[in-house]
Design a protein around this motif. Sequence first.
Motif, PDB file in Angstrom:
ATOM      1  N   GLU A 198     -10.515  -6.770  -2.521  1.00  0.00           N
ATOM      2  CA  GLU A 198     -10.530  -8.042  -1.797  1.00  0.00           C
ATOM      3  C   GLU A 198     -11.968  -8.479  -1.503  1.00  0.00           C
ATOM      4  O   GLU A 198     -12.313  -9.650  -1.680  1.00  0.00           O
ATOM      5  CB  GLU A 198      -9.723  -7.941  -0.509  1.00  0.00           C
ATOM      6  CG  GLU A 198      -9.580  -9.288   0.181  1.00  0.00           C
ATOM      7  CD  GLU A 198      -8.491  -9.313   1.228  1.00  0.00           C
ATOM      8  OE1 GLU A 198      -7.991 -10.419   1.476  1.00  0.00           O
ATOM      9  OE2 GLU A 198      -8.163  -8.260   1.798  1.00  0.00           O
ATOM     10  N   VAL A 253       0.824  -1.211   0.000  1.00  0.00           N
ATOM     11  CA  VAL A 253       0.000   0.000   0.000  1.00  0.00           C
ATOM     12  C   VAL A 253       0.858   1.262   0.000  1.00  0.00           C
ATOM     13  O   VAL A 253       0.665   2.153  -0.825  1.00  0.00           O
ATOM     14  CB  VAL A 253      -0.972  -0.008   1.215  1.00  0.00           C
ATOM     15  CG1 VAL A 253      -1.603   1.352   1.420  1.00  0.00           C
ATOM     16  CG2 VAL A 253      -2.032  -1.081   1.029  1.00  0.00           C
ATOM     17  N   TYR A 263      -7.728  -1.508  -2.182  1.00  0.00           N
ATOM     18  CA  TYR A 263      -7.358  -2.908  -1.934  1.00  0.00           C
ATOM     19  C   TYR A 263      -8.457  -3.623  -1.149  1.00  0.00           C
ATOM     20  O   TYR A 263      -8.804  -4.761  -1.457  1.00  0.00           O
ATOM     21  CB  TYR A 263      -6.030  -2.988  -1.182  1.00  0.00           C
ATOM     22  CG  TYR A 263      -4.777  -2.876  -2.033  1.00  0.00           C
ATOM     23  CD1 TYR A 263      -4.778  -2.306  -3.303  1.00  0.00           C
ATOM     24  CD2 TYR A 263      -3.560  -3.323  -1.548  1.00  0.00           C
ATOM     25  CE1 TYR A 263      -3.627  -2.200  -4.059  1.00  0.00           C
ATOM     26  CE2 TYR A 263      -2.389  -3.232  -2.294  1.00  0.00           C
ATOM     27  CZ  TYR A 263      -2.427  -2.675  -3.545  1.00  0.00           C
ATOM     28  OH  TYR A 263      -1.279  -2.593  -4.287  1.00  0.00           O
ATOM     29  N   SER A 284      -0.499  -8.642  -1.233  1.00  0.00           N
ATOM     30  CA  SER A 284      -1.771  -8.800  -1.938  1.00  0.00           C
ATOM     31  C   SER A 284      -1.505  -9.296  -3.346  1.00  0.00           C
ATOM     32  O   SER A 284      -0.568  -8.833  -4.008  1.00  0.00           O
ATOM     33  CB  SER A 284      -2.510  -7.457  -1.990  1.00  0.00           C
ATOM     34  OG  SER A 284      -2.817  -7.027  -0.684  1.00  0.00           O
ATOM     35  N   THR A 343      -5.315 -11.031   0.087  1.00  0.00           N
ATOM     36  CA  THR A 343      -4.197 -10.581   0.894  1.00  0.00           C
ATOM     37  C   THR A 343      -3.741 -11.749   1.744  1.00  0.00           C
ATOM     38  O   THR A 343      -4.553 -12.401   2.398  1.00  0.00           O
ATOM     39  CB  THR A 343      -4.600  -9.376   1.768  1.00  0.00           C
ATOM     40  OG1 THR A 343      -5.034  -8.330   0.889  1.00  0.00           O
ATOM     41  CG2 THR A 343      -3.435  -8.887   2.600  1.00  0.00           C
TER      42      THR A 343
END
Length: 127
Positions: free
Chosen positions: A68, A46, A64, A81, A75
């Motif tokens: 997900e 990130v 993210y 990830s 992740t």
Amino acid sequence: MEDPSIPPGLFLDAGDARPPSEQLRHRVQEGRADGTLPPGTRLPPVRRLAEALGLAPGTVAKAYRELEAAGVIETRGRQGSFVRAADRTEDLAVQAARRYAHEIAGLGLSAEQALELVAAEVARGSR
């Protein structure tokens, strides 16, 4: 200077009216669909992606999380990830290939030898 750890499809378009997190989500989904981000691709952490794109880390983290939740990425804790396959069968195949690649690397075989072995087994199983 471009960061080589950032996949080429992950960028923002200043002319795009969508918020940055939405653009990022779209880029990942698009990359998975067109093959530029194939299943198993590790996404940048990130903070690294946020810095490369000039965004707040929370903006990337939001994208993210939403990816997900939609099943587009997974992740794996500290490993990072990763892009998931579009369907469960492909996802299972990617996981099996990952395990096989790890095993082959431990045995010291080349990629060419590994692929020959797989091709022979697939041919044998299809009879």
